[in-house]
Write an enzyme that holds these catalytic residues in place. Structure first.
Site, PDB file in Angstrom:
ATOM      1  N   HIS A  25     -27.112  -3.535 -26.904  1.00 54.61           N
ATOM      2  CA  HIS A  25     -26.062  -3.175 -25.944  1.00 54.61           C
ATOM      3  C   HIS A  25     -24.989  -4.266 -25.908  1.00 54.61           C
ATOM      4  O   HIS A  25     -25.198  -5.306 -25.291  1.00 54.61           O
ATOM      5  CB  HIS A  25     -26.631  -3.071 -24.527  1.00 54.61           C
ATOM      6  CG  HIS A  25     -27.802  -2.143 -24.368  1.00 54.61           C
ATOM      7  ND1 HIS A  25     -27.770  -1.055 -23.527  1.00 54.61           N
ATOM      8  CD2 HIS A  25     -29.044  -2.141 -24.917  1.00 54.61           C
ATOM      9  CE1 HIS A  25     -28.952  -0.427 -23.568  1.00 54.61           C
ATOM     10  NE2 HIS A  25     -29.733  -1.071 -24.399  1.00 54.61           N
ATOM     11  N   HIS A  63     -31.089  -5.644 -20.795  1.00 51.72           N
ATOM     12  CA  HIS A  63     -30.498  -5.019 -21.985  1.00 51.72           C
ATOM     13  C   HIS A  63     -29.270  -5.783 -22.454  1.00 51.72           C
ATOM     14  O   HIS A  63     -28.832  -5.628 -23.590  1.00 51.72           O
ATOM     15  CB  HIS A  63     -30.159  -3.547 -21.723  1.00 51.72           C
ATOM     16  CG  HIS A  63     -29.230  -3.329 -20.562  1.00 51.72           C
ATOM     17  ND1 HIS A  63     -29.680  -3.298 -19.257  1.00 51.72           N
ATOM     18  CD2 HIS A  63     -27.895  -3.153 -20.505  1.00 51.72           C
ATOM     19  CE1 HIS A  63     -28.650  -3.109 -18.440  1.00 51.72           C
ATOM     20  NE2 HIS A  63     -27.558  -3.020 -19.177  1.00 51.72           N
ATOM     21  N   GLY A  96     -35.972  -6.542 -18.645  1.00 47.75           N
ATOM     22  CA  GLY A  96     -35.767  -5.383 -19.514  1.00 47.75           C
ATOM     23  C   GLY A  96     -36.092  -4.112 -18.746  1.00 47.75           C
ATOM     24  O   GLY A  96     -35.257  -3.223 -18.626  1.00 47.75           O
ATOM     25  N   GLY A 104     -28.701  -0.003 -12.670  1.00 51.11           N
ATOM     26  CA  GLY A 104     -30.107   0.378 -12.763  1.00 51.11           C
ATOM     27  C   GLY A 104     -30.967  -0.432 -11.802  1.00 51.11           C
ATOM     28  O   GLY A 104     -31.871   0.107 -11.147  1.00 51.11           O
ATOM     29  N   HIS A 155     -22.355   0.801 -24.528  1.00 57.98           N
ATOM     30  CA  HIS A 155     -23.445  -0.114 -24.216  1.00 57.98           C
ATOM     31  C   HIS A 155     -24.795   0.339 -24.685  1.00 57.98           C
ATOM     32  O   HIS A 155     -25.689  -0.459 -24.890  1.00 57.98           O
ATOM     33  CB  HIS A 155     -23.477  -0.444 -22.737  1.00 57.98           C
ATOM     34  CG  HIS A 155     -23.771   0.736 -21.866  1.00 57.98           C
ATOM     35  ND1 HIS A 155     -23.182   1.934 -22.033  1.00 57.98           N
ATOM     36  CD2 HIS A 155     -24.610   0.858 -20.818  1.00 57.98           C
ATOM     37  CE1 HIS A 155     -23.633   2.756 -21.108  1.00 57.98           C
ATOM     38  NE2 HIS A 155     -24.502   2.133 -20.363  1.00 57.98           N
ATOM     39  N   ARG A 201     -65.381  -7.926  -0.836  1.00 60.80           N
ATOM     40  CA  ARG A 201     -64.115  -8.374  -0.238  1.00 60.80           C
ATOM     41  C   ARG A 201     -64.384  -9.483   0.775  1.00 60.80           C
ATOM     42  O   ARG A 201     -63.589 -10.398   0.929  1.00 60.80           O
ATOM     43  CB  ARG A 201     -63.363  -7.214   0.408  1.00 60.80           C
ATOM     44  CG  ARG A 201     -64.076  -6.561   1.562  1.00 60.80           C
ATOM     45  CD  ARG A 201     -63.193  -5.559   2.288  1.00 60.80           C
ATOM     46  NE  ARG A 201     -63.984  -4.770   3.219  1.00 60.80           N
ATOM     47  CZ  ARG A 201     -63.524  -4.274   4.356  1.00 60.80           C
ATOM     48  NH1 ARG A 201     -62.262  -4.458   4.688  1.00 60.80           N
ATOM     49  NH2 ARG A 201     -64.301  -3.565   5.135  1.00 60.80           N
ATOM     50  N   SER A 258     -57.804  -6.087   5.708  1.00 63.35           N
ATOM     51  CA  SER A 258     -58.708  -5.303   4.849  1.00 63.35           C
ATOM     52  C   SER A 258     -59.056  -6.064   3.578  1.00 63.35           C
ATOM     53  O   SER A 258     -60.191  -6.007   3.103  1.00 63.35           O
ATOM     54  CB  SER A 258     -58.053  -3.978   4.452  1.00 63.35           C
ATOM     55  OG  SER A 258     -57.923  -3.135   5.562  1.00 63.35           O
ATOM     56  N   GLU A 281     -45.790  -2.938  -2.215  1.00 63.61           N
ATOM     57  CA  GLU A 281     -46.703  -3.407  -3.260  1.00 63.61           C
ATOM     58  C   GLU A 281     -45.956  -3.858  -4.511  1.00 63.61           C
ATOM     59  O   GLU A 281     -46.267  -4.885  -5.112  1.00 63.61           O
ATOM     60  CB  GLU A 281     -47.715  -2.312  -3.634  1.00 63.61           C
ATOM     61  CG  GLU A 281     -48.718  -1.964  -2.546  1.00 63.61           C
ATOM     62  CD  GLU A 281     -48.171  -0.967  -1.528  1.00 63.61           C
ATOM     63  OE1 GLU A 281     -47.041  -0.454  -1.732  1.00 63.61           O
ATOM     64  OE2 GLU A 281     -48.869  -0.707  -0.519  1.00 63.61           O
ATOM     65  N   ASP A 323     -61.702   7.622   3.848  1.00 62.00           N
ATOM     66  CA  ASP A 323     -60.266   7.726   3.551  1.00 62.00           C
ATOM     67  C   ASP A 323     -59.982   8.781   2.475  1.00 62.00           C
ATOM     68  O   ASP A 323     -58.860   9.284   2.361  1.00 62.00           O
ATOM     69  CB  ASP A 323     -59.690   6.371   3.131  1.00 62.00           C
ATOM     70  CG  ASP A 323     -59.169   5.582   4.325  1.00 62.00           C
ATOM     71  OD1 ASP A 323     -58.936   6.198   5.391  1.00 62.00           O
ATOM     72  OD2 ASP A 323     -59.006   4.355   4.206  1.00 62.00           O
ATOM     73  N   HIS A 339     -57.167   7.724  -1.523  1.00 63.77           N
ATOM     74  CA  HIS A 339     -57.375   6.276  -1.495  1.00 63.77           C
ATOM     75  C   HIS A 339     -58.471   5.804  -2.453  1.00 63.77           C
ATOM     76  O   HIS A 339     -58.674   4.615  -2.603  1.00 63.77           O
ATOM     77  CB  HIS A 339     -57.735   5.825  -0.069  1.00 63.77           C
ATOM     78  CG  HIS A 339     -56.574   5.776   0.864  1.00 63.77           C
ATOM     79  ND1 HIS A 339     -55.680   6.821   0.995  1.00 63.77           N
ATOM     80  CD2 HIS A 339     -56.136   4.799   1.701  1.00 63.77           C
ATOM     81  CE1 HIS A 339     -54.758   6.489   1.897  1.00 63.77           C
ATOM     82  NE2 HIS A 339     -55.004   5.268   2.333  1.00 63.77           N
ATOM     83  N   ARG A 367     -65.255  -2.379  -0.425  1.00 65.40           N
ATOM     84  CA  ARG A 367     -65.152  -2.332   1.038  1.00 65.40           C
ATOM     85  C   ARG A 367     -66.542  -2.417   1.656  1.00 65.40           C
ATOM     86  O   ARG A 367     -66.739  -3.024   2.694  1.00 65.40           O
ATOM     87  CB  ARG A 367     -64.492  -1.013   1.452  1.00 65.40           C
ATOM     88  CG  ARG A 367     -64.609  -0.747   2.949  1.00 65.40           C
ATOM     89  CD  ARG A 367     -63.914   0.552   3.351  1.00 65.40           C
ATOM     90  NE  ARG A 367     -63.918   0.675   4.801  1.00 65.40           N
ATOM     91  CZ  ARG A 367     -64.740   1.472   5.486  1.00 65.40           C
ATOM     92  NH1 ARG A 367     -65.606   2.246   4.854  1.00 65.40           N
ATOM     93  NH2 ARG A 367     -64.696   1.513   6.796  1.00 65.40           N
TER      94      ARG A 367
HETATM   95  C1  LIG Z   1     -37.189   0.835 -15.725  1.00 62.24           C
HETATM   96  C2  LIG Z   1     -36.202   1.149 -16.794  1.00 62.24           C
HETATM   97  N1  LIG Z   1     -35.825   2.417 -17.008  1.00 62.24           N
HETATM   98  C3  LIG Z   1     -34.974   2.733 -18.004  1.00 62.24           C
HETATM   99  C4  LIG Z   1     -34.475   1.756 -18.826  1.00 62.24           C
HETATM  100  C5  LIG Z   1     -33.574   2.109 -19.999  1.00 62.24           C
HETATM  101  N2  LIG Z   1     -32.198   1.634 -19.715  1.00 62.24           N
HETATM  102  C6  LIG Z   1     -31.680   0.541 -20.300  1.00 62.24           C
HETATM  103  S1  LIG Z   1     -30.150   0.179 -19.710  1.00 62.24           S
HETATM  104  C7  LIG Z   1     -30.177   1.530 -18.667  1.00 62.24           C
HETATM  105  C8  LIG Z   1     -29.114   1.843 -17.717  1.00 62.24           C
HETATM  106  C9  LIG Z   1     -27.910   1.109 -17.939  1.00 62.24           C
HETATM  107  O1  LIG Z   1     -27.096   1.209 -16.821  1.00 62.24           O
HETATM  108  P1  LIG Z   1     -26.849  -0.045 -15.926  1.00 62.24           P
HETATM  109  O2  LIG Z   1     -28.102  -0.504 -15.318  1.00 62.24           O
HETATM  110  O3  LIG Z   1     -25.721   0.297 -15.023  1.00 62.24           O
HETATM  111  O4  LIG Z   1     -26.397  -1.154 -16.961  1.00 62.24           O
HETATM  112  P2  LIG Z   1     -25.040  -1.176 -17.818  1.00 62.24           P
HETATM  113  O5  LIG Z   1     -25.214  -0.197 -18.886  1.00 62.24           O
HETATM  114  O6  LIG Z   1     -23.954  -0.833 -16.897  1.00 62.24           O
HETATM  115  O7  LIG Z   1     -25.002  -2.566 -18.339  1.00 62.24           O
HETATM  116  C10 LIG Z   1     -31.353   2.232 -18.822  1.00 62.24           C
HETATM  117  C11 LIG Z   1     -31.652   3.485 -18.092  1.00 62.24           C
HETATM  118  C12 LIG Z   1     -34.876   0.429 -18.561  1.00 62.24           C
HETATM  119  N3  LIG Z   1     -34.432  -0.582 -19.295  1.00 62.24           N
HETATM  120  N4  LIG Z   1     -35.707   0.156 -17.531  1.00 62.24           N
END
Ligand SMILES: Cc1ncc(C[n+]2csc(CCOP(=O)(O)OP(=O)(O)O)c2C)c(N)n1
Ligand SMILES: [Mg+2]
Length: 694
Positions: free
Chosen positions: A37, A77, A138, A180, A285, A381, A408, A437, A494, A498, A545
């Site tokens: 990218h 990326h 990533g 993202g 990208h 636990r 717990s 979590e 539960d 669970h 538990r």
């Molecule tokens: C959890 C996850 N889901 C999907 C991807 C695949 N992926 C890489 S970049 C991207 C989206 C890019 O958009 P943005 O976050 O706005 O970054 P930009 O391209 O603007 O740099 C995705 C869906 C990933 N890296 N991680």
């Protein structure tokens, strides 16, 4: 033109030249790899330039300086952005022993090998592989999540170790994140937690470029992110043009001055800036620009169109005069300060250095509880809580909490001085992560890469909510400890929502994660010993538990067998078994009960406790054959979970008693009967296995 104007102009020119070098290196590397990218590095180059050159306290000559600011590229990326910076800033490499070496962290040749086998410039930044990568990123959302743990660690280290006149720790965490990261749930958990904890040393820089992979971000994302962060309690700033270095400078200065909350800087950028034909489109990208676009982009930067991997004269020097000189001076000062600290506070300095080596302090295992034989026994636990409290008193940087289940999970540190981590008490060691979590698991990673020894608890079933961060802990080879309780249908009423079924099998399938399901209180002691001694692997403790008998170790083998992953707990008379009963956790005592019945009936049975497959697999062939003799093929495996994986130990003649469906809501005794976890059923399975081999 007067001389000073000339100097200013030259200064601006070299700034632009440097920024465009970041861009073109990224473009060329992606183009050569024909994968990656380039767009985000092109858009963000000025942001990272301004940050590194004028704010980031990071001495390229010592990338391991303990008080360095951490830089996290959550938008992993855009990795070439970071590799370009590591190269241009002249960051030195370090070896596995944390020694600075004379080769660069990233060389120009490394950049030319972007995304190639065995290069140190993989597709996404990998912690431990490339010096200067503070955490693996990533999977979107993980970097921002991890950064919260780093900020927690910085605050905690400051509170615990700074002394009047000795501000040893005061470092900041800067994060570049993207649309993202803002959309991923873990990003919201992390932001909410950071706001709540008022982590003023944390600065997220949000690259709001209105585009994601599929197209305009607006196709899926329209909320007012700034308002959201204001509501979380952040200091929210806006830079409307990523190329405006003055505005960026002001924003970073505002962060530096904000002492009571984290800072969120929204930066509007154009992805693929300077590549006019693909600006604002997804093609810039998700994939390389293509030769023609590369030329057009370079032309718009005033670059020689055919030059590749060009680093114009003056650029490397410019970074040396900026980040190099500025941070070098800061680090020199710190080094002197630390020498004085070592003199006056030798014990504290010793602790700091001990944790940096991932060593444990002398006497780390003193006062460990021992558990006498007891038919009624206690839940694992419960014993875990006792062992943890003993260990934590010996290991000052063992700290953590739970995702709203501390009572717990028995993760509370109850001894005097443990305290609770809160905005008015950053030295506390009990953490309330809230019902977050995933955010917790990501934060634990950030704490672990900051040399702390963190643990985090929840119900085992909800390990699923943490899995992406657990996976990164395993990939990064960092020692996080997970305290997973309520580990089977044995949790009872539960019910199936669970009751974990497939979690054991699926976490056992994760490379590098050490999963231990101890069978009684004394096995818990051994399991925790493994956990805190683990330097390069996260450890999941899987605990009950319900109460389990504490086995009589004068009658059965010592629990130290846990150190080998699996061991013969109760042997057949004469050591020649007709049948082997194998189990983990709560099913070990069930097998012991079946064993006693079988022996009474004249059947030579052996019980093997197998709390940790991962460690057992690392033993010698000889040892493995001693425990599971190949010629004894009548075998029974018992585990209140998916049977997936057990056939490797049970073999073709073996019988596996496990779960083939989700559980049910009922008292435990009814569930055990319904699903066949009874002495009679195990005895019957043993006879069946023996019959099969005849
Ligand atoms: C959890 C996850 N889901 C999907 C991807 C695949 N992926 C890489 S970049 C991207 C989206 C890019 O958009 P943005 O976050 O706005 O970054 P930009 O391209 O603007 O740099 C995705 C869906 C990933 N890296 N991680
Ligand atoms: Mg985007």
């Amino acid at each position: 033109m007067v001389a000073s104007d000339q100097a200013t102009l030259t200064g601006q020119q070299v700034q632009l030249l440097s920024i465009n070098t970041i861009r073109t290196l990224s473009i060329d590397a992606v183009q050569k790899a024909n994968s990656g990218h380039p767009g985000a590095p092109m858009g963000l180059a000025p942001v990272v330039y301004e940050l590194w050159q004028n704010f980031l306290r990071y001495d390229p000559k010592d990338p391991l300086w303990p008080n360095r600011d951490r830089f996290v590229l959550s938008a992993g990326h855009a990795s070439m952005l970071l590799y370009s910076m590591l190269y241009l800033a002249g960051v030195k490499g370090a070896n596995a022993n944390r020694e600075i070496v004379n080769t660069p962290a990233v060389s120009l040749d490394d950049i030319k090998r972007f995304r190639q086998l065995d290069s140190n410039t993989p597709g996404h930044p990998e912690y431990g592989l490339t010096t200067g990568i503070e955490t693996t990123t990533g999977p979107l959302g993980q970097g921002v999540g991890t950064s919260v743990g780093m900020a927690i660690a910085s605050k905690w280290l400051a509170a615990r170790y700074n002394r009047p006149g000795f501000e040893i720790f005061n470092y900041n965490i800067y994060v570049i994140c993207s649309d993202g990261d803002m959309m991923e749930g873990v990003g919201s958990e992390a932001a909410s937690l950071a706001g709540h904890l008022r982590l003023s040393n944390l600065c997220w820089i949000y690259d709001s470029n209105n585009v994601t992979l599929d197209g305009p971000a607006g196709w899926s994302f329209n909320e007012d992110v700034g308002e959201r962060f204001r509501a979380y309690g952040w200091n929210v700033l806006h830079v409307t043009d990523a190329n405006d270095l003055n505005a960026l400078n002001k924003a970073f200065s505002s962060f530096a001055k904000t002492g009571d909350k984290p800072t969120f800087i929204i930066v509007n950028s154009h992805i693929g800036y300077g590549a006019p034909h693909k600006q604002d489109t997804n093609a810039a990208h998700g994939e390389p620009l293509g030769e023609e676009e590369v030329r057009l982009a370079k032309k718009s930067y005033g670059w020689p169109e055919d030059a590749k991997f060009l680093v114009p004269d003056g650029v490397l020097e410019h970074f040396q005069e900026g980040i190099g000189k500025r941070s070098g001076d800061l680090r020199d000062k710190w080094t002197k300060l630390y020498a004085g600290y070592r003199n006056q506070h030798a014990e504290l300095a010793g602790q700091i250095e001990c944790m940096q080596r991932r060593d444990l302090p002398a006497g780390w295992d003193k006062n460990m509880p021992g558990f006498p034989a007891d038919a009624k026994g206690l839940a694992t636990r419960e014993s875990s809580g006792k062992v943890l409290n003993a260990l934590a008193q010996n290991i000052p940087w063992l700290l953590g909490g739970a995702a709203d289940l501390a009572t717990s999970n028995k993760t509370d540190l109850k001894f005097e001085g443990a305290g609770t981590f809160a905005p008015d008490n950053y030295g506390g060691r009990n953490f309330h992560f809230g019902v977050r979590e995933h955010g917790m698991a990501a934060a634990l990673n950030g704490m672990a890469v900051s040399d702390l020894r963190p643990f985090g608890g929840t119900f085992f079933n909800f390990s699923d909510y943490m899995r992406p961060s657990i996976r990164l802990a395993a990939l990064m080879e960092i020692p996080v400890v997970y305290v997973f309780t309520h580990d089977s249908i044995g949790l009872g009423e539960d019910g199936p929502t669970h009751q974990p079924i497939e979690q054991l099998a699926s976490l056992r399938a994760m490379p590098g994660l050490i999963l231990i399901r101890p069978g009684d209180a004394n096995e818990v002691v051994e399991a925790w010993k493994i956990a805190v001694q683990s330097r390069k692997a996260p450890v999941a403790l899987v605990l009950t538990r319900q109460a389990l008998p504490t086995l009589d170790r004068s009658k059965f083998a010592p629990a130290s067998g846990v150190q080998k992953g699996a061991y013969v707990l109760a042997d057949a008379p004469g050591g020649k078994p007709d049948v082997i009963l194998m189990a983990t956790g709560s099913e070990v005592s069930l097998c012991v009960s079946a064993y006693e019945q079988l022996v009474k009936d004249g059947v030579n049975a052996r019980v093997v406790s197998m709390p940790c497959w991962d460690i057992f697999e690392k033993q010698s062939d000889d040892y493995k054959k001693q425990v599971l003799p190949p010629n004894v093929t009548a075998r029974v495996a018992v585990e209140m979970a998916s049977t997936f994986g057990w056939s490797q130990y049970a073999g073709p003649s073996g019988v596996v008693i496990g779960m083939h469906r989700f559980g049910a809501s009922a008292p435990i005794k009814d569930l055990l009967k319904k699903f066949g976890f009874t002495t009679e059923n195990v005895v019957a399975a043993a006879r069946q296995a023996i019959a099969r081999t005849k």
